[in-house]
Write a protein that holds these residues in place. Structure first.
Motif, PDB file in Angstrom:
ATOM      1  N   ASP A  87      24.237 -30.865  -6.607  1.00  0.00           N
ATOM      2  CA  ASP A  87      23.918 -31.311  -8.403  1.00  0.00           C
ATOM      3  C   ASP A  87      24.664 -31.921  -8.958  1.00  0.00           C
ATOM      4  O   ASP A  87      24.572 -32.030  -9.563  1.00  0.00           O
ATOM      5  CB  ASP A  87      23.933 -30.209  -8.796  1.00  0.00           C
ATOM      6  N   LEU A  88      26.038 -32.732  -8.411  1.00  0.00           N
ATOM      7  CA  LEU A  88      27.148 -33.862  -8.598  1.00  0.00           C
ATOM      8  C   LEU A  88      26.643 -35.034  -8.121  1.00  0.00           C
ATOM      9  O   LEU A  88      26.513 -36.609  -8.979  1.00  0.00           O
ATOM     10  CB  LEU A  88      28.313 -32.658  -8.510  1.00  0.00           C
ATOM     11  N   ILE A  89      25.824 -35.904  -7.583  1.00  0.00           N
ATOM     12  CA  ILE A  89      26.337 -36.727  -6.679  1.00  0.00           C
ATOM     13  C   ILE A  89      24.644 -37.953  -7.017  1.00  0.00           C
ATOM     14  O   ILE A  89      24.155 -37.034  -6.692  1.00  0.00           O
ATOM     15  CB  ILE A  89      25.943 -36.805  -5.275  1.00  0.00           C
ATOM     16  N   GLY A  90      25.449 -38.596  -8.204  1.00  0.00           N
ATOM     17  CA  GLY A  90      24.026 -39.575  -8.341  1.00  0.00           C
ATOM     18  C   GLY A  90      23.722 -40.425  -6.915  1.00  0.00           C
ATOM     19  O   GLY A  90      24.450 -40.536  -6.113  1.00  0.00           O
ATOM     20  N   VAL A  91      22.573 -41.057  -7.769  1.00  0.00           N
ATOM     21  CA  VAL A  91      22.070 -41.944  -6.975  1.00  0.00           C
ATOM     22  C   VAL A  91      22.561 -43.085  -5.602  1.00  0.00           C
ATOM     23  O   VAL A  91      22.055 -43.481  -5.065  1.00  0.00           O
ATOM     24  CB  VAL A  91      20.878 -42.587  -7.074  1.00  0.00           C
ATOM     25  N   TRP A 120      32.481 -32.188 -16.760  1.00  0.00           N
ATOM     26  CA  TRP A 120      32.342 -30.626 -17.863  1.00  0.00           C
ATOM     27  C   TRP A 120      32.513 -30.918 -19.012  1.00  0.00           C
ATOM     28  O   TRP A 120      33.672 -30.864 -18.943  1.00  0.00           O
ATOM     29  CB  TRP A 120      32.048 -29.335 -17.098  1.00  0.00           C
ATOM     30  N   CYS A 121      32.473 -31.038 -20.483  1.00  0.00           N
ATOM     31  CA  CYS A 121      32.586 -31.234 -21.460  1.00  0.00           C
ATOM     32  C   CYS A 121      31.825 -29.982 -22.295  1.00  0.00           C
ATOM     33  O   CYS A 121      30.750 -30.523 -22.744  1.00  0.00           O
ATOM     34  CB  CYS A 121      32.223 -32.677 -21.559  1.00  0.00           C
ATOM     35  N   SER A 122      32.374 -29.311 -22.805  1.00  0.00           N
ATOM     36  CA  SER A 122      31.816 -27.685 -24.407  1.00  0.00           C
ATOM     37  C   SER A 122      32.307 -28.763 -25.140  1.00  0.00           C
ATOM     38  O   SER A 122      32.780 -29.899 -25.588  1.00  0.00           O
ATOM     39  CB  SER A 122      32.485 -26.847 -23.557  1.00  0.00           C
ATOM     40  N   GLU A 123      32.159 -27.811 -26.168  1.00  0.00           N
ATOM     41  CA  GLU A 123      32.346 -28.538 -28.145  1.00  0.00           C
ATOM     42  C   GLU A 123      32.962 -27.908 -27.475  1.00  0.00           C
ATOM     43  O   GLU A 123      34.080 -28.511 -29.280  1.00  0.00           O
ATOM     44  CB  GLU A 123      31.063 -27.710 -28.228  1.00  0.00           C
ATOM     45  N   ASP A 124      33.738 -27.447 -27.252  1.00  0.00           N
ATOM     46  CA  ASP A 124      35.841 -26.986 -27.337  1.00  0.00           C
ATOM     47  C   ASP A 124      36.624 -28.497 -27.178  1.00  0.00           C
ATOM     48  O   ASP A 124      36.705 -28.362 -25.745  1.00  0.00           O
ATOM     49  CB  ASP A 124      36.052 -25.775 -26.595  1.00  0.00           C
ATOM     50  N   ALA A 125      37.359 -28.927 -27.775  1.00  0.00           N
ATOM     51  CA  ALA A 125      37.817 -30.297 -27.127  1.00  0.00           C
ATOM     52  C   ALA A 125      38.796 -29.658 -26.508  1.00  0.00           C
ATOM     53  O   ALA A 125      39.015 -30.567 -25.538  1.00  0.00           O
ATOM     54  CB  ALA A 125      38.465 -30.789 -28.571  1.00  0.00           C
ATOM     55  N   ASP A 145      35.456 -28.025  -9.409  1.00  0.00           N
ATOM     56  CA  ASP A 145      34.416 -27.760  -9.993  1.00  0.00           C
ATOM     57  C   ASP A 145      34.634 -28.255 -11.836  1.00  0.00           C
ATOM     58  O   ASP A 145      34.178 -26.959 -12.764  1.00  0.00           O
ATOM     59  CB  ASP A 145      34.256 -25.567  -9.925  1.00  0.00           C
ATOM     60  N   ARG A 146      35.225 -28.819 -11.468  1.00  0.00           N
ATOM     61  CA  ARG A 146      35.806 -29.559 -13.255  1.00  0.00           C
ATOM     62  C   ARG A 146      34.376 -30.720 -13.452  1.00  0.00           C
ATOM     63  O   ARG A 146      34.232 -31.395 -14.500  1.00  0.00           O
ATOM     64  CB  ARG A 146      37.034 -30.189 -13.598  1.00  0.00           C
ATOM     65  N   ILE A 147      33.648 -30.866 -12.611  1.00  0.00           N
ATOM     66  CA  ILE A 147      33.121 -32.555 -12.514  1.00  0.00           C
ATOM     67  C   ILE A 147      31.616 -32.338 -12.784  1.00  0.00           C
ATOM     68  O   ILE A 147      30.854 -30.965 -12.060  1.00  0.00           O
ATOM     69  CB  ILE A 147      33.087 -33.318 -11.115  1.00  0.00           C
ATOM     70  N   SER A 148      31.411 -32.744 -13.447  1.00  0.00           N
ATOM     71  CA  SER A 148      29.698 -32.660 -13.272  1.00  0.00           C
ATOM     72  C   SER A 148      28.671 -33.446 -13.064  1.00  0.00           C
ATOM     73  O   SER A 148      27.286 -33.181 -12.391  1.00  0.00           O
ATOM     74  CB  SER A 148      28.706 -32.479 -15.282  1.00  0.00           C
ATOM     75  N   TRP A 149      29.229 -34.970 -13.209  1.00  0.00           N
ATOM     76  CA  TRP A 149      28.088 -36.198 -11.822  1.00  0.00           C
ATOM     77  C   TRP A 149      29.420 -37.009 -12.081  1.00  0.00           C
ATOM     78  O   TRP A 149      30.464 -37.196 -12.237  1.00  0.00           O
ATOM     79  CB  TRP A 149      27.100 -36.537 -12.825  1.00  0.00           C
TER      80      TRP A 149
END
Length: 812
Positions: free
Chosen positions: A159-163, A186-191, A242-246
């Motif tokens: 789910d995380l590794i780009g092309v 991962w970046c929620s709206e909570d700064a 598990d802190r990484i989205s991409w």
């Protein structure tokens, strides 16, 4: 839409001011409807399946240990079958991190036991709650949540590794090889939460033997990035935090290297300096050749942003060519006649690319882009041209992207600035050679792998520009022969243009412009990439002995729209960005249909070429037979405005053609973690028959009686006389830049009313109550030149658009 040819040059006139909106009609706020049959009629079995999945996930998470000094978080993928309200997810104890697609939502479980989620699932398992007095079955508790969830699973590397990174890993690199990466967290709206995750990743990279070059967190845009060098063999451990989205290799910009042509200063048109009050165009690109004879009279500055970029010079020539197109538009005719030219504005260059035509590889390019845009705005730029793009992640929808959100938030904050972006380029070598020659490539563009628009072209509040094929006189006809075929033509998409739609299904690109085309050499049976046939021509910046360049790509279509924006602002400097966008839309030339007949084909055409070809002349001025009216206004959310538009007497004369176009542009707040990216939706309808008061009362009554549905496209039932503006409201109202056209070939009957009524509606999605939304409405009326003119008649009733005075909205 093309005007009929006339031997007499039409007289040009200033646009007119559309009379201020009447008292607005109220609309009641509603919660979006969620009707329809449940997806899971056997709720007990579905709940049991979800419960088992939760139990397995929780057990596996308990067995996990610290990775690189970081406690792994529980990040879940919710596989869904339809729109799921993030608020429902968060009330169940999960924090929404990203809408990855219309089939997947990513959430963070602060409680790894998922206690609240399990409790609600148990209540859902109990099934329906009896029947209403009328015999209808009551929904199960929390049905709107669990009915939309097909499955839960922990997030994985796939789910995380780009092309680009995946391709490199497939080559089997040595584990010790160091690669330069862009890691999105991962970046929620909570700064605070977003900053914590970013810091955790940066620390993990250091413990893994990597080097962090730059970090950036912009929680409101959903943007959190760590730029670093990292040994390939440590990638899996960093991902395991598990802190990484991409994550992907650092990007390189989307540039076409121009082919330079021989020219002398004496052979160029004489460039006359613009006035000291001319609007400022900022070109954020590879720099400019500021002493170039075509640019020098207009240059007010050449800045540089980013580590390792020492000055604003231009080694590649890309920025210089883009800048000349923005200042002058197409240059073929002035070059051929050597007539003098006047830049449409003053020029500020902000360089963000290094000598290798790359963004500095130790910084996140969106941060550089935003910094450059801020530099431009602070210098007074009214138009910002972004002929850049990230080719690694073509837009796949429907989710918006953090980069688009950053640009959109910038535009909303700088309300007087117009941002123009390009759709991005697709390698024309991906096309079948035979289908290029036959123009069948046009249909293929819609089905090629990953054809989507490139960031930042997905920004909802920018004007995104697609490419049209070369005109008959475009390019430099050196080495020309009958064996070389220029693909397509001026009314067909370029074979390299990228395809919409944009976020939430919005029409993207909105406009198109010539961007050059491919050339097929029929003798050798391959594309001739070195030929200058059909290419865009402008100033060259690569070497002192090269004054002209030819190139192709949507990079060179975008500045033609920026040129149009400069010309509009040159006439009406008091307009805000919404008004400029509305005038560029309403002035666009409609492109003749080029796909099969039917509504689906028209939608596909809009995915390729938007609402039509930019026309600076039509956007800048009205003429005797074509009149543009403009209103620059503010509306409160969940309300409607109503406008009168007089019908010229020429419309009652038999024969010929009558055109009506309506354009709307607005700048709502945006949020990447919302199902509705735009805080509010706006829409418009035109009526001929009912009076303004009848239309207004119908909307007010409908709001009271719930006759208006949640979709802004619907009008009150029973309200007659609605004109069939195309595209339909359901399609055009998905975006912040909208255009609808209506054409008739019959006169308006003498017994019909003397005015049209245009209703503009706002529907609040998640903005604050009583929020006010800026918008601009442009209306174009046109009569063919074989009939009486219409400008003088309308001018007698309306003020010329010399300056805009915003009137206060009427109260209730």
């Amino acid at each position: 839409m093309s005007e009929q040819l006339s031997l007499i040059e039409p007289q040009r006139h200033t646009h007119l001011r559309l009379a201020a909106a009447t008292d607005p009609g109220p609309r009641r706020t509603r919660t979006p409807g969620r009707g329809g049959a449940p997806a899971y009629t056997d709720r007990e079995r579905h709940a049991e399946d979800l419960g088992r999945q939760v139990s397995t996930i929780a057990d596996e998470h308990r067995r996990r240990s610290e990775v690189l000094g970081v406690d792994p978080e529980l990040i879940l993928v919710l596989e869904i079958n339809g729109p799921l309200d993030p608020a429902d997810v968060e009330r169940a104890g999960l924090r929404v991190l990203e809408l990855r697609s219309d089939r997947a939502l990513v959430a963070f479980a602060q409680d790894p036991e998922l206690t609240e989620f399990v409790r609600r699932n148990d209540l859902y398992m109990q099934g329906t709650r009896g029947f209403t007095d009328k015999g209808y079955e009551r929904a199960a508790e929390y049905e709107t949540l669990f009915d939309k969830i097909d499955a839960l699973r922990p997030i994985g590397s796939r789910d995380l590794i780009g092309v680009e990174l995946a391709r490199h890993l497939d080559e089997g690199p040595d584990p010790g090889e160091v690669v330069r990466l862009e890691i999105n967290c991962w970046c929620s709206e909570d700064a605070g939460e977003a900053q914590r995750r970013n810091a955790d990743v940066a620390a993990a990279v250091g413990r893994a033997g990597g080097t962090v070059h730059a970090t950036s967190v912009r929680a409101t845009a959903g943007w959190s990035v760590v730029c670093c060098d990292l040994p390939v063999g440590m990638l899996e451990e960093v991902l395991a935090t598990d802190r990484i989205s991409w994550v992907d290799l650092m990007p390189s910009p989307m540039l076409d290297a121009p082919e330079f042509l021989s020219a002398t200063p004496e052979s160029l048109p004489l460039a006359v300096a613009p006035s000291s009050t001319a609007p400022i165009l900022a070109v954020i690109d590879s720099g400019i050749r500021s002493a170039h004879p075509l640019l020098a009279p207009a240059v007010i500055g050449a800045e540089a942003v980013g580590e390792g970029i020492a000055d604003g010079g231009d080694e590649s020539g890309h920025g210089t060519l883009v800048a000349s197109l923005g200042l002058y538009g197409s240059l073929e005719e002035p070059l051929a006649t050597r007539s003098s030219v006047v830049p449409a504005g003053r020029l500020l260059s902000v360089r963000v690319l290094d000598r290798n035509d790359r963004f500095p590889d130790d910084q996140a390019w969106p941060d550089l882009l935003l910094e450059a845009m801020t530099v431009a705005a602070e210098a007074g730029a009214r138009v910002i041209n972004l002929s850049l793009g990230d080719s690694r992640r073509p837009y796949a929808g429907p989710r918006p992207t953090p980069i688009a959100a950053m640009v959109d938030q910038f535009i909303r904050y700088h309300q007087d600035v117009v941002v123009v972006t390009c759709a991005g380029n697709y390698d024309s070598g991906q096309h079948d050679l035979g289908r290029l020659r036959s123009n069948d490539y046009v249909a293929d563009l819609l089905t090629l792998p990953e054809p989507g628009i490139l960031d930042p072209g997905t920004a909802a509040l920018s004007l995104t520009v697609g490419g049209l094929g070369g005109g008959h006189h475009q390019g430099v006809f050196v080495r020309a022969s009958a064996d070389k075929v220029v693909v397509g033509g001026p009314n067909l998409p370029s074979p390299h243009t990228r395809v919409g739609p944009g976020p939430m299904g919005a029409i993207k690109p909105e406009l198109s412009a010539p961007s050059g085309s491919a050339v097929v050499d029929t003798v050798v049976g391959r594309e001739d990439r070195g030929s200058t046939l059909g290419k865009v021509v402008g100033a060259g910046g690569n070497a002192p002995d090269r004054l002209l360049a030819a190139g192709r790509g949507t990079s060179y279509a975008a500045p033609l729209v920026s040129h149009g924006a400069l010309r509009v602002l040159g006439q009406y400097p008091e307009l805000n960005g919404n008004s400029v966008r509305a005038l560029l839309l309403v002035g666009a030339d409609q492109i003749p249909t080029y796909l099969d007949s039917g509504a689906p084909a028209r939608q596909d055409e809009r995915r390729l070429t938007g609402y039509g070809r930019v026309s600076p002349e039509r956007s800048e001025m009205s003429d005797d037979h074509r009149v543009v009216l403009l209103s620059q206004h503010t509306i409160r959310v969940n309300q409607a405005h109503f406008y009168r538009v007089a019908i010229p007497s020429s419309f009652r004369v038999a024969g010929g053609r009558i055109d009506l176009s309506v354009a709307l542009a607005f700048d709502p707040p945006v949020r990447v973690t919302r199902l509705d990216y735009l805080a509010s939706k706006m829409s418009f309808q035109a009526f001929h028959g009912p009076s303004l008061e009848e239309v207004r009362l119908a909307y007010v009554k409908a709001a009271t009686e719930e006759d208006l549905e949640d979709d802004v496209a619907l009008t009150p039932s029973g309200l007659r006389g609605r004109l069939d503006l195309q595209p339909a409201d359901t399609e055009r109202s998905r975006g912040a830049n909208q255009l609808g056209r209506y054409v008739r070939h019959q006169k308006v009957a003498d017994d019909r009313p003397d005015e049209l009524v245009i209703a503009v509606r706002n529907q609040n999605r998640w903005d604050v109550d009583n929020a006010e939304q800026r918008y601009s409405l442009a209306v174009m009326l046109q009569r063919d030149t074989g009939h009486p003119s219409i400008y003088a008649e309308l001018r007698a009733e309306l003020e010329p658009l010399v300056e805009i005075e915003i009137e206060a909205e009427a109260g209730f």
